[in-house]
Design a protein around this motif. Structure first.
Motif, PDB file in Angstrom:
ATOM      1  N   TRP A  95      -8.255  15.089   0.835  1.00 56.90           N
ATOM      2  CA  TRP A  95      -6.944  14.674   1.277  1.00 56.90           C
ATOM      3  C   TRP A  95      -6.493  13.481   0.584  1.00 56.90           C
ATOM      4  O   TRP A  95      -7.283  12.552   0.256  1.00 56.90           O
ATOM      5  N   LEU A  96      -5.090  13.445   0.403  1.00 58.23           N
ATOM      6  CA  LEU A  96      -4.556  12.293  -0.180  1.00 58.23           C
ATOM      7  C   LEU A  96      -3.964  11.383   1.020  1.00 58.23           C
ATOM      8  O   LEU A  96      -2.996  12.201   1.785  1.00 58.23           O
ATOM      9  N   ILE A  97      -4.178  10.142   1.124  1.00 53.49           N
ATOM     10  CA  ILE A  97      -3.666   9.421   2.095  1.00 53.49           C
ATOM     11  C   ILE A  97      -3.251   8.215   1.398  1.00 53.49           C
ATOM     12  O   ILE A  97      -3.770   7.389   0.776  1.00 53.49           O
ATOM     13  N   LEU A  98      -1.887   7.785   1.940  1.00 50.97           N
ATOM     14  CA  LEU A  98      -0.946   6.827   1.516  1.00 50.97           C
ATOM     15  C   LEU A  98      -1.012   5.900   2.704  1.00 50.97           C
ATOM     16  O   LEU A  98      -0.443   6.303   3.650  1.00 50.97           O
ATOM     17  N   LEU A  99      -1.281   4.456   2.452  1.00 52.39           N
ATOM     18  CA  LEU A  99      -0.876   3.471   3.324  1.00 52.39           C
ATOM     19  C   LEU A  99      -0.148   2.445   2.841  1.00 52.39           C
ATOM     20  O   LEU A  99      -0.427   1.890   1.754  1.00 52.39           O
ATOM     21  N   ASP A 100       0.577   1.957   3.637  1.00 53.79           N
ATOM     22  CA  ASP A 100       1.617   0.984   3.279  1.00 53.79           C
ATOM     23  C   ASP A 100       1.751  -0.037   4.484  1.00 53.79           C
ATOM     24  O   ASP A 100       1.964   0.333   5.615  1.00 53.79           O
ATOM     25  N   LEU A 101       1.547  -1.298   4.188  1.00 54.81           N
ATOM     26  CA  LEU A 101       1.613  -2.326   5.332  1.00 54.81           C
ATOM     27  C   LEU A 101       3.218  -2.476   5.724  1.00 54.81           C
ATOM     28  O   LEU A 101       4.004  -2.344   4.881  1.00 54.81           O
ATOM     29  N   ASP A 102       2.948  -2.675   7.107  1.00 56.80           N
ATOM     30  CA  ASP A 102       4.370  -3.069   7.483  1.00 56.80           C
ATOM     31  C   ASP A 102       4.456  -4.482   8.080  1.00 56.80           C
ATOM     32  O   ASP A 102       3.536  -5.003   8.631  1.00 56.80           O
ATOM     33  N   GLY A 103       5.379  -5.043   7.417  1.00 55.25           N
ATOM     34  CA  GLY A 103       5.677  -6.531   7.884  1.00 55.25           C
ATOM     35  C   GLY A 103       5.140  -7.407   6.525  1.00 55.25           C
ATOM     36  O   GLY A 103       5.180  -8.775   6.834  1.00 55.25           O
ATOM     37  N   PHE A 104       4.752  -6.815   5.569  1.00 58.53           N
ATOM     38  CA  PHE A 104       4.105  -7.819   4.624  1.00 58.53           C
ATOM     39  C   PHE A 104       5.037  -8.472   3.874  1.00 58.53           C
ATOM     40  O   PHE A 104       4.837  -9.703   3.361  1.00 58.53           O
TER      41      PHE A 104
END
Length: 643
Positions: free
Chosen positions: A242-251
């Motif tokens: 699986w390809l999982i993309l994580l992006d921070l909220d509020g960085f």
């Protein structure tokens, strides 16, 4: 010199030079043993013709012993041996050769046979592994010679002494210079190998650095794509990934408030949490900024993968303590299964689409790409492709929705709305193409086209009428776009007060300072600034008072449930904030008399909505301005344009 070279080579390259010389010399020595074995086998046969009785027994015993031992030594040297064993085999062979000569001379002395000792000295000079062994063998040879001279040719000791000295000197010289040349070659070889190893190590180090993110130590974008390619093209088909993309909220807020040093420290902490959570079960990499990619190899189903990601979110959202400051961010995740029949671009696009959906629907959540997303993504892709080849000058049409001033009881301005008639997609509303244009970086072309058409429309009217144009977040933070807007208005000769620019709170979030600066540039020229969708963002009073706004447009969502007493209180508060800021308050979404009554009760100065006119053409707008009452009676007129 050879010793110094060997010592240097041994200390710097970490190898045993004597052993290396011996092993390089091994084929020569093995050949020496082979020739000696053949020679003594042949000599054994000749002894039966030349000797008999006890003499035959002595000669055959000596030659057979020499032939058997040299055969054994020849066989043993098929593979490398320690230098000690190699020296022992050579020394025994040399002694056996000397013994054979001595036995032959003892049985049948002849002065010409003394030449054998000179020959043996030269042979041993070539055949001995080490200088020490060569000296011992040469000494034993010359010792045998002088023993024979003392017994049989004592009067020849002087002349043979000079001959022996010359032979010994020549043999020693051969031994020294031959081994010196071999030693130099060995040292040079190992030095070259050492430098090659250093170069390989340096290359591997540089490769590892090129695959590592310098800030967090995680694998970087290049390493991610290498691993992704391995999983997609070279992985076991029976094992899913699986390809999982994580992006921070509020960085970005952390960077803006605390600075980039604190932001970098936060990224390191996030990376460490990701590293600990993923362990050896998944490959995590930093793509840049606050974006992280994870490749999870598992045969588990969608629910299990989603659960795995859900457990990650609380760990990312747990409070960080950095330099005695408490910082909290969250993460949004989008994931999709890596399928062999999907292109790389499509797979990454799918995961990115899921991540975008997670961001838009509340953040701090996991979205797994599904069929519905695939349908939406396919539509977005079609729209994007059509936008890229569109001729906006021909395909964009303008419609106008009136803004009604409750105090003056008349239309005082109209919002300009774009409609796109695509040759491939047909009539396409802004709810379908504006977001795609923003995501693909094409929105500026549409903004500038709308502005140019608006200017052309205004200049074609005998009576100038104020209009309002929407600006996207991309427009706000792009200095070159703002420059083009300013140039278009300046070259048109129009009064800037006729052109109001509307922006949303969310549009300013990517770079609030840059957005505020560019809004200030427009306001300084006389353009009114309206804050659209007010009440749905994150604004506070302190933030709003720094913006050069002249109007707050309250979002239409607050008009949807007027039976709820809280709705009126919220509208009162929003209108009150507008009064406190000394700016106009406009309520959107007014579609009936009850909503109009509510707008008046809460203190709104102006309204916009279907009750006062749906989007219409320029000609219809002027008809409406002249006879507004007839538009209340015909709410379906121009409905084809939609809103």
């Amino acid at each position: 010199m050879l010793r110094r070279l060997i010592n240097f080579a041994e200390s710097s390259a970490g190898f045993d030079a004597r052993s290396s010389i011996a092993q390089i010399y091994r084929p020569v020595i093995r050949g020496y043993f082979g020739v000696a074995a053949i020679y003594y086998i042949f000599m054994t046969l000749t002894h039966f013709q030349e000797f008999s009785g006890a003499d035959l027994l002595s000669m055959v015993s000596a030659s057979v012993t020499a032939s058997l031992f040299t055969l054994f030594a020849w066989h043993a040297l098929r593979k490398p041996l320690p230098i000690g064993k190699l020296e022992a085999l050579t020394s025994v062979t040399n002694m056996l050769i000397i013994i054979n000569v001595l036995v032959a001379l003892q049985l049948e002395y002849a002065e010409p046979k003394l030449i054998y000792f000179m020959m043996m000295a030269m042979i041993f000079a070539f055949a001995c592994v080490s200088m020490r062994q060569a000296l011992l063998s040469i000494a034993a040879t010359l010792g045998g010679l002088f023993y024979q001279l003392a017994q049989h040719e004592s009067d020849q000791l002087t002349i043979y002494g000079f001959i022996s000295f010359a032979a010994a000197l020549s043999a020693i010289a051969i031994t020294f210079f031959l081994r010196r040349a071999i030693g130099l070659a060995v040292a040079a070889k190992h030095e070259a190998e050492r430098e090659l190893k250093q170069a390989q190590n340096l290359g591997e180090t540089m490769r590892q650095r090129s695959l590592s993110d310098s800030l967090t130590g995680l694998p970087n974008r290049r390493a991610f794509f290498e691993t992704y390619t391995e999983y997609k093209n070279g992985g076991d088909p029976s094992h899913a990934a699986w390809l999982i993309l994580l992006d921070l909220d509020g960085f970005k807020t952390v960077n803006d408030v605390y600075g980039h040093i604190m932001g970098d420290a936060l990224l390191k902490e996030v990376a460490e949490r990701l590293r600990n959570y993923c362990g050896t079960n998944a490959h995590v990499s930093r793509m840049g900024g606050d974006e992280f990619n994870i490749i999870l190899a598992t045969n588990a189903g969608v629910d299990a993968v989603e659960a795995w990601c859900q457990k990650l979110l609380p760990q990312i959202a747990e409070i960080y303590r950095i330099d005695d400051r408490l910082i909290q961010v969250s993460g949004s995740i989008g994931c999709t299964e890596i399928l062999a029949d999907e292109t790389d671009t499509q797979l990454i696009r799918n995961a990115d689409f899921a991540l975008l959906h997670a961001k838009r629907t509340g953040k701090n959540r996991v979205v797994v790409f599904c069929d519905e997303h695939a349908k939406n993504a396919a539509e977005s892709y079609r729209i994007e492709q059509a936008l890229r080849v569109a001729d906006f000058d021909k395909e964009i049409e303008l419609v106008f929705q009136p803004q009604f001033d409750l105090g003056e009881n008349k239309v005082v301005r109209a919002e300009v709305l774009a409609r796109w008639d695509s040759p491939t997609l047909g009539s396409t509303g802004p709810d379908r193409f504006i977001k795609v244009a923003e995501e693909s970086g094409l929105i500026a072309n549409i903004t500038l086209t709308v502005l140019q058409k608006t200017i052309t429309t205004l200049k074609s009217w005998d009576q100038r009428f104020p209009l309002s144009i929407n600006l996207s977040g991309h427009d706000l933070i792009a200095d070159q776009v703002i420059d083009q807007i300013i140039d278009l208005v300046h070259n048109s000769g129009l009064d800037p007060t006729l052109l109001e620019f509307e922006v949303t709170e969310s549009a300013m979030m990517p770079d609030a300072q840059k957005a505020a600066d560019n809004l200030g540039r427009l306001a300084a020229l006389g353009h009114p600034i309206a804050l659209d969708d007010f009440g749905t963002g994150y604004s506070n009073f302190g933030y709003l008072r720094t913006l050069p706004i002249s109007k707050l447009k309250v979002d239409r969502s607050f008009m949807e449930n007027l039976t709820d007493p809280m709705s009126e209180k919220i509208l009162h508060s929003l209108a009150g904030m507008a009064r406190t800021l000394d700016v106009e308050c406009l309520l959107e979404g007014v579609e009936n008399e009850l909503e109009l009554l509510m707008a008046k009760r809460v203190g709104a100065q102006s309204v916009q909505g279907y009750y006062f006119g749906i989007p219409m053409t320029a000609e219809e707008l002027f008809e409406y301005i002249e006879e507004p009452d007839m538009w209340h009676e015909q709410p379906q007129r121009s409905v084809a344009f939609g809103q």
